[in-house]
Write an enzyme that holds these catalytic residues in place. Structure first.
Site, PDB file in Angstrom:
ATOM      1  N   SER A  98       0.832  -1.195   0.000  1.00  0.00           N
ATOM      2  CA  SER A  98       0.000   0.000   0.000  1.00  0.00           C
ATOM      3  C   SER A  98       0.870   1.250   0.000  1.00  0.00           C
ATOM      4  CB  SER A  98      -0.908   0.007   1.231  1.00  0.00           C
ATOM      5  OG  SER A  98      -1.628   1.219   1.296  1.00  0.00           O
ATOM      6  N   HIS A 151      -1.044  -1.021  -4.466  1.00  0.00           N
ATOM      7  CA  HIS A 151      -2.351  -0.672  -3.913  1.00  0.00           C
ATOM      8  C   HIS A 151      -2.354   0.817  -3.598  1.00  0.00           C
ATOM      9  CE1 HIS A 151      -6.208  -1.491  -1.975  1.00  0.00           C
ATOM     10  NE2 HIS A 151      -5.830  -0.615  -1.040  1.00  0.00           N
ATOM     11  N   ASP A 165      -4.539   4.050  -2.258  1.00  0.00           N
ATOM     12  CA  ASP A 165      -5.723   4.507  -1.523  1.00  0.00           C
ATOM     13  C   ASP A 165      -6.006   5.976  -1.815  1.00  0.00           C
ATOM     14  OD1 ASP A 165      -6.465   2.177   0.101  1.00  0.00           O
ATOM     15  OD2 ASP A 165      -4.508   2.455   1.033  1.00  0.00           O
ATOM     16  N   MET A 195      -8.429   8.974  -0.753  1.00  0.00           N
ATOM     17  CA  MET A 195      -9.363   9.366   0.315  1.00  0.00           C
ATOM     18  C   MET A 195      -9.746  10.832   0.156  1.00  0.00           C
ATOM     19  SD  MET A 195      -7.381   7.712   3.572  1.00  0.00           S
ATOM     20  CE  MET A 195      -6.612   6.096   3.484  1.00  0.00           C
ATOM     21  N   HIS A 215      -8.033   1.983  -4.853  1.00  0.00           N
ATOM     22  CA  HIS A 215      -9.109   1.822  -3.868  1.00  0.00           C
ATOM     23  C   HIS A 215      -9.665   3.204  -3.542  1.00  0.00           C
ATOM     24  CE1 HIS A 215     -10.073   0.660   0.595  1.00  0.00           C
ATOM     25  NE2 HIS A 215     -11.173   0.892  -0.099  1.00  0.00           N
ATOM     26  N   MET A 226     -11.835   5.587  -1.557  1.00  0.00           N
ATOM     27  CA  MET A 226     -12.575   5.814  -0.316  1.00  0.00           C
ATOM     28  C   MET A 226     -13.147   7.219  -0.396  1.00  0.00           C
ATOM     29  SD  MET A 226     -10.191   3.952   2.541  1.00  0.00           S
ATOM     30  CE  MET A 226      -8.645   3.684   1.693  1.00  0.00           C
ATOM     31  N   MET A 257     -12.298  -4.710   4.328  1.00  0.00           N
ATOM     32  CA  MET A 257     -11.528  -3.838   5.207  1.00  0.00           C
ATOM     33  C   MET A 257     -11.342  -4.528   6.555  1.00  0.00           C
ATOM     34  SD  MET A 257     -10.665  -1.130   3.535  1.00  0.00           S
ATOM     35  CE  MET A 257      -9.908  -0.367   4.977  1.00  0.00           C
ATOM     36  N   GLY A 274      -9.476   4.807   6.470  1.00  0.00           N
ATOM     37  CA  GLY A 274      -9.131   6.210   6.667  1.00  0.00           C
ATOM     38  C   GLY A 274      -7.707   6.476   7.112  1.00  0.00           C
ATOM     39  N   PHE A 275      -7.111   5.533   7.816  1.00  0.00           N
ATOM     40  CA  PHE A 275      -5.756   5.745   8.320  1.00  0.00           C
ATOM     41  C   PHE A 275      -4.948   4.457   8.235  1.00  0.00           C
ATOM     42  CE2 PHE A 275      -8.364   8.885  10.506  1.00  0.00           C
ATOM     43  CZ  PHE A 275      -7.631  10.041  10.326  1.00  0.00           C
ATOM     44  N   GLY A 276      -3.661   4.589   7.979  1.00  0.00           N
ATOM     45  CA  GLY A 276      -2.768   3.442   8.009  1.00  0.00           C
ATOM     46  C   GLY A 276      -2.347   3.123   9.432  1.00  0.00           C
ATOM     47  N   GLY A 277      -1.760   1.932   9.610  1.00  0.00           N
ATOM     48  CA  GLY A 277      -1.165   1.570  10.888  1.00  0.00           C
ATOM     49  C   GLY A 277      -2.118   1.121  11.971  1.00  0.00           C
ATOM     50  N   ASP A 318      -7.421  -5.701   3.356  1.00  0.00           N
ATOM     51  CA  ASP A 318      -6.715  -4.434   3.478  1.00  0.00           C
ATOM     52  C   ASP A 318      -6.761  -3.950   4.922  1.00  0.00           C
ATOM     53  OD1 ASP A 318      -5.574  -1.958   3.203  1.00  0.00           O
ATOM     54  OD2 ASP A 318      -7.093  -1.137   1.866  1.00  0.00           O
ATOM     55  N   GLY A 319      -5.595  -3.939   5.577  1.00  0.00           N
ATOM     56  CA  GLY A 319      -5.498  -3.363   6.916  1.00  0.00           C
ATOM     57  C   GLY A 319      -4.902  -4.308   7.936  1.00  0.00           C
ATOM     58  N   GLY A 320      -3.777  -3.920   8.520  1.00  0.00           N
ATOM     59  CA  GLY A 320      -3.187  -4.694   9.608  1.00  0.00           C
ATOM     60  C   GLY A 320      -2.585  -6.020   9.204  1.00  0.00           C
TER      61      GLY A 320
END
Length: 219
Positions: A9, A34, A36, A38, A67, A69, A138, A143-146, A176-178
């Site tokens: 990402s 990937h 993002d 937003m 992607h 958002m 998701m 909305g936020f990484g990490g 997508d995420g974590g």
């Protein structure tokens, strides 16, 4: 899209050295980029827009997975096609006429993806799963990484896989995420096909090695 894929990402990349990070992904064992997008309305953050995407696609030599958002994504479908997007994913929650949106994406020559927020049940895709190339689950709130991984994601993957098989669809499942080395194999075992990895890759001291190790885990 036959094997299991890794999609770093770019949201987690170093924007002061964006071309360097793009080249790193080009030279890695990763499969997709990937991206993002937003808008600060659909999600509580603003990432980057068309000029940055154009800069990325100018240097990217692999599949560009965009992607969105954003609210009202239909307004920008042709723009994202013209900028070199290979896959365009919209949020179920942002589309009033989702079937029409999917058809518009395909009409521009892109593969069509649909993303689901953590609270959205996979059953909402029952009537259109055969039209969708990729469903993006998701595994954090968008909305936020990490952010920390939401464990219920495993249940959603299994439910979605069951739906895809029952409908005899060719749809791929993207997470997508974590995503880290701690859950990558379990996600694939549950039925995922594509793993988006942001912070885990770009905050690594050896990004090429990290991607290679993730890739070897999911083969």
């Amino acid at each position: 899209m036959s094997s299991k894929l890794i999609a770093p990402s770019i949201l987690a990349a170093d924007f002061g050295n964006l071309q360097r990070d793009i080249e790193m992904v080009n030279n890695s064992e990763a499969d997709w980029f990937h991206i993002d997008i937003m808008d600060g309305v659909f999600v509580p953050n603003i990432s980057y827009g068309m000029p940055v995407l154009e800069a990325i696609t100018k240097h990217a030599t692999k599949t560009v997975d965009v992607h969105l958002m954003i609210i009202d994504p239909d307004r920008y479908i042709k723009t994202f096609a013209d900028l070199g997007s290979d896959i365009l994913t919209v949020h179920y929650e942002a589309c009033t006429h989702l079937h029409r949106t999917i058809q518009a994406i395909k009409a521009e020559g892109m593969k069509a993806g649909v993303a689901l927020n953590p609270h959205t049940n996979v059953n909402v895709l029952e009537d259109i799963i055969n039209d969708i190339d990729v469903v993006l689950i998701m595994s954090v709130n968008p909305g936020f990484g990490g952010q920390s991984f939401i464990e219920n994601t495993f249940n959603k993957i299994k439910q979605l896989k069951t739906l895809i098989e029952r409908k005899e669809a060719a749809t791929k499942i993207e997470i997508d995420g974590g995503v880290t080395d701690k859950n990558a194999k379990s996600l694939i075992d549950a039925g995922a096909d594509i793993l988006v990895a942001g912070s885990f890759v770009f905050k690594s001291s050896d990004q090429l090695k990290t991607i290679s190790e993730l890739k070897s885990m999911i083969k």
